[in-house]
Each structure stands twice: as C-alpha cells, then as structure tokens.
Motif scaffolding. Structure first.
Motif, mmCIF file in Angstrom:
data_model
loop_
_atom_site.group_PDB
_atom_site.id
_atom_site.type_symbol
_atom_site.label_atom_id
_atom_site.label_comp_id
_atom_site.label_asym_id
_atom_site.label_seq_id
_atom_site.Cartn_x
_atom_site.Cartn_y
_atom_site.Cartn_z
ATOM 1 N N VAL A 68 0.390 -1.480 0.287
ATOM 2 C CA VAL A 68 -0.401 -0.206 0.176
ATOM 3 C C VAL A 68 1.285 1.545 -0.019
ATOM 4 O O VAL A 68 2.176 1.092 0.283
ATOM 5 C CB VAL A 68 -1.158 0.305 1.088
ATOM 6 N N ARG A 78 -2.320 8.943 6.314
ATOM 7 C CA ARG A 78 -2.159 7.707 6.325
ATOM 8 C C ARG A 78 -1.894 6.784 5.420
ATOM 9 O O ARG A 78 -1.262 7.000 4.473
ATOM 10 C CB ARG A 78 -4.708 7.358 6.163
ATOM 11 N N ASP A 79 -2.184 5.907 5.861
ATOM 12 C CA ASP A 79 -1.802 4.966 4.732
ATOM 13 C C ASP A 79 -2.767 4.266 3.994
ATOM 14 O O ASP A 79 -4.712 4.508 4.393
ATOM 15 C CB ASP A 79 -1.130 3.560 5.493
ATOM 16 N N THR A 81 -4.445 1.852 3.596
ATOM 17 C CA THR A 81 -5.382 0.379 4.476
ATOM 18 C C THR A 81 -6.732 1.874 5.318
ATOM 19 O O THR A 81 -7.497 1.133 5.800
ATOM 20 C CB THR A 81 -5.171 -0.563 5.189
#
Length: 157
Positions: A68, A78-79, A81
């Motif tokens: 990701v 954020r990543d 996910t």
C-alpha cells in the motif's frame, strides 16, 4: 473527515523487489551457512537459523507493508488501508535536510505529542514524537508530500 487527497506516495516496484530480494538473499545465505558449515558448533547453528528466520520474517512483513502507499488529506497522513500515521494538527515540523535522521529519500515529521511505536518496513516508522516516511518510495513523491505538509503547516499559522 475530508477525502480530498493532496498528495500520494506509491511504492516503487523496482525498489520494493530489490529490498525484498536482499532480505530473502540474507535469509537464504544464513540458512545455507547454518546447514552447510561443517565445523560450526550447535549453538552457532541455532543462532544462524534464528537470524535467518528473522530476516525472512522481516521480508514477509516488508512485502505486506509496501503493498500500500501513503495519502495526505487536509486532516491526516494515512496509509492505503486507512491507518493514520499522524493528524496534520499534531505535526510540529517537517525535516528534510541531509543530516535529518530520516528514511532514504524521505522526510521526518516532528509531532507535538508522543504516539505509539509502529513500523512498516520500507514505508514508514513512528517512534515517540517522530514519524519517518520513505524507504522504497520515489524521491519526487516524498518531496511533494513533504512540501504539501509544510504548506498545510504554514496555512495553520
């Protein structure tokens, strides 16, 4: 929370496979040394096999972590996910200098307060008040994200 993505970092496939290949090669070499070495004492064999297992486990973790990318919205970093690395209002400063303790081709965020430790090998890490972003990421994307975060900080005042 706004879903407007200001900047995105995608993992470089070439760098990802080079990193994974290196970890797998180290793990395989350690297994070979432990099993093929004729005059190695049993405790050393166990240590070599344990280190090989650690290298292979790290490779598996890196494979999952680098599947990701990262996204910056006006509120959070954020990543892919949805795991929040840091909220924009928690960021104190962005460090990109040559002598900053940062990942390869990346940047370092200083936060206002400590956060729990976390690590996604090859992508980011968080230790106390510091978040490091970079590793197997393209330098131009991490530079653009760092500049976008600096702009958000300047707008905040």
């Amino acid at each position: 929370m706004s879903d407007d993505i200001l900047a995105r970092i995608e993992v470089s496939a070439l760098l990802r496979w080079i990193g994974l290949g290196a970890l797998l090669a180290v793990g395989g070499l350690l297994v070979w040394m432990a099993l093929a070495g004729p005059d190695i004492a049993a405790p050393w064999r166990v240590l070599l096999l344990a280190l090989a297992g650690l290298a292979l486990a790290l490779g598996a973790r890196m494979h999952g972590a680098t599947a990701v990318g990262l996204e910056l919205t006006p509120e959070v970093l954020r990543d892919g996910t949805g795991l929040v690395l840091a909220r924009v209002d928690e960021i104190e400063a962005v460090e990109r200098g040559a002598f900053a303790f940062k990942p390869s081709k990346g940047f370092l965020l200083r936060l206002k307060a400590k956060k729990p430790r976390a690590w996604m090998p090859g992508l980011w890490w968080r230790w106390g008040r510091r978040v490091g972003v970079g590793g197997v990421t393209p330098g131009h994307q991490t530079k653009a994200m760092a500049e976008a975060i600096q702009m958000l900080l300047q707008e905040r005042g």
